[in-house]
Design an enzyme around this catalytic site. Structure first.
Site, PDB file in Angstrom:
ATOM      1  N   ASN A 266       0.798  -1.228   0.000  1.00  0.00           N
ATOM      2  CA  ASN A 266       0.000   0.000   0.000  1.00  0.00           C
ATOM      3  C   ASN A 266       0.833   1.281   0.000  1.00  0.00           C
ATOM      4  OD1 ASN A 266       0.702  -0.787   2.704  1.00  0.00           O
ATOM      5  ND2 ASN A 266      -0.782   0.692   3.479  1.00  0.00           N
TER       6      ASN A 266
ATOM      7  N   GLU B 268       3.741  -5.374  12.249  1.00  0.00           N
ATOM      8  CA  GLU B 268       2.812  -4.246  12.122  1.00  0.00           C
ATOM      9  C   GLU B 268       1.708  -4.729  11.206  1.00  0.00           C
ATOM     10  OE1 GLU B 268       0.589  -1.627  11.069  1.00  0.00           O
ATOM     11  OE2 GLU B 268       2.143  -0.895   9.723  1.00  0.00           O
TER      12      GLU B 268
ATOM     13  N   CYS C  76      -3.234   1.576   6.452  1.00  0.00           N
ATOM     14  CA  CYS C  76      -3.650   0.867   7.664  1.00  0.00           C
ATOM     15  C   CYS C  76      -4.115   1.818   8.752  1.00  0.00           C
ATOM     16  CB  CYS C  76      -2.517  -0.007   8.179  1.00  0.00           C
ATOM     17  SG  CYS C  76      -0.999   0.896   8.568  1.00  0.00           S
TER      18      CYS C  76
ATOM     19  N   GLU D  64       7.833   0.152  15.902  1.00  0.00           N
ATOM     20  CA  GLU D  64       8.797   0.712  14.977  1.00  0.00           C
ATOM     21  C   GLU D  64       8.920   2.202  15.271  1.00  0.00           C
ATOM     22  OE1 GLU D  64       8.533  -1.977  11.039  1.00  0.00           O
ATOM     23  OE2 GLU D  64       6.786  -0.708  11.347  1.00  0.00           O
TER      24      GLU D  64
END
Length: 480
Positions: A150, A248, A282, A461
């Site tokens: 994405n 993630e 997301c 992260e």
């Protein structure tokens, strides 16, 4: 037709088996390049190169590692337009979005960690009984980095930059749906003179490349961004091998709008947080909860604003809503719109595929879609759709909206709109989310930890969290 190549041991190479996959342009629905259909042989070659390079790269002074990363960042900046056009063509996102967000952020990722490694400090602790402890953070080894489709270059560099800065070498797999900018990045790494084997990019699909990286007995650390189901599969393989894991994963993010919000600012931002990148982020707020006194006003204004968004040619500067990244994903989104109607939802806007004209007639386009009338716990409101689809739900109290917001398996991000500072802190504290934006969205400070709760992943992260992740902490105790 152009054939992309793997980047292994500092050189561009064809896949060992000689097989290739079709790479589609989402705007036209046609194949425009071929990518390596790599397999375990290519992964092993990449690992051997990375392992050999690790012996030197891990002890290369951090100042030198920093210079290489800064050079790559500069080269991305110099090739901004080329990369933006390539990302738009490969992913279907508007070129304007790639130009102002995706590609600059990729350069920023390299630049941030190039400078961050210079300031990563170890600790020392003196004890009363004549002893001193000091901590070392040493690079783990060869890192496996697997990124999604994405935000292709944006999230690819988000993983490899901290790994390289920390002194790890990398075997990386970009998504087979959007491989092109990772391929262009490999060309820049050669131009920058990055030592052979430090970064290796192996193209291909999940079962033949991603799964092999995950299961490789000598790759001790895996960083993955993608779907929750795939993340669970990776964990099942990697956890028994005691690998370090950063996952993630998906999101089903609530956008909570209280009646006392700054209406115009909220409305403008909510359009972006709903439909940016065709909703294929997301962090998008796909479940919009509106305090009841504001519900009708919001619904009318939101539909009017969303009606101004029309799917168009991603390469057109005026386009703000591009193509869905793949035909398979387009079909998934359409199936959820159908499901929403079966569950009793009313489509207020969109709800259908859009066919453009000319060479774009076979492209993958969906109109921005707004649905109301669904229960908070139906499948449409619980499962990740990852497209230009949002649901509207009114609420009457904080407790009610928190129940709605926290009802899913996900906990990645949340958005709150209110001018009441006490309420903002109170709700932010209670919402189950790794990231909470108050009166804004996608405002990112790269120093802050990034990640989700529950089914949205594990680990963090960003900032020094990422640098620490790619290292092992060692305590040394000296008796004086």
């Amino acid at each position: 037709m152009e054939k992309l190549q793997n980047y292994i041991n500092g050189a561009l190479q064809a896949p060992i088996a000689g097989a290739y996959l079709d790479n589609y342009n989402p705007a036209t629905g046609k194949v425009y390049s071929l990518i390596p259909d790599s397999d375990a042989q290519d992964v092993e070659m990449a690992y051997q190169a990375a392992q050999q390079a690790f012996h030197t790269w891990s002890v290369t002074p951090k100042e030198e590692r920093s210079k290489y990363l800064m050079k790559i960042a500069d080269l991305i900046d110099q090739n901004l337009e080329r990369f933006a056009r390539a990302e738009s063509k490969d992913n279907g996102k508007p070129v304007q979005l790639a130009r102002v967000v995706d590609i600059p952020r990729a350069a920023a990722n390299f630049r941030f960690y190039a400078t961050g490694i210079l300031h990563l400090a170890d600790e020392a602790h003196a004890m009363e009984n004549n002893a001193i402890n000091y901590s070392l953070h040493q690079p783990v080894g060869v890192a496996g980095c697997i990124s999604p489709w994405n935000l292709p270059l944006y999230l690819f560099t988000w993983k490899i930059a901290p790994a390289l800065a920390a002194g790890c070498t990398v075997v990386a797999k970009p998504s087979e749906i959007t491989p092109y900018t990772a391929y262009l990045l490999s060309e820049l790494c050669i131009e920058a003179g990055l030592p052979k084997g430090v970064l290796n990019i192996v193209h291909g699909n999940g079962p033949k490349v991603g799964a092999v990286i995950t299961a490789h007995p000598h790759i001790p650390v895996i960083s993955f961004t993608g779907g929750t189901q795939t993340g669970a599969s990776i964990a099942r393989v990697a956890a028994p091998m005691f690998k370090k894991l950063s996952l993630e994963l998906g999101g089903k993010n609530p956008n909570i709008i209280f009646a006392d919000c700054d209406f115009e600012q909220m409305l403008k931002t909510t359009i972006h947080s709903s439909f940016s990148n065709q909703g294929e982020i997301c962090l998008c707020g796909s479940r919009i909860f509106i305090e009841r006194p504001l519900y009708e006003k919001f619904k009318t204004a939101f539909i009017a604003k969303a009606s101004e968004l029309h799917p168009g040619d991603p390469q057109d500067e005026a386009t703000r809503l591009g193509a869905i990244a793949s035909k398979q994903h387009k079909e998934k989104i359409l199936s959820y719109i159908k499901l929403a109607q079966q569950e009793g939802g009313t489509v207020l806007l969109g709800g259908k595929e859009v066919q453009l004209q000319g060479e774009l007639a076979q492209g993958y386009y969906i109109a921005p879609t707004i649905i109301e009338g669904l229960p908070y716990n139906c499948r449409t409101n619980q499962e990740e759709i990852f497209g230009p689809v949002v649901t509207l739900t009114p609420f009457d109290s904080e407790d009610e909206v928190l129940k709605y917001a926290n009802s899913t398996q996900y906990g990645l991000a949340a958005i709150l709109w209110t001018q009441n500072l006490t309420r903002a802190h109170r709700v932010a504290n209670k919402v189950e989310s790794g990231i909470v934006w108050i009166n804004c969205w996608l405002l990112r400070d790269l120093r802050t930890p990034f990640g989700g709760m529950k089914g949205s992943g594990m680990g963090r992260e960003g900032g020094f969290e990422a640098l620490r992740f790619f290292t092992e902490a060692k305590n040394v105790c000296i008796k004086l």
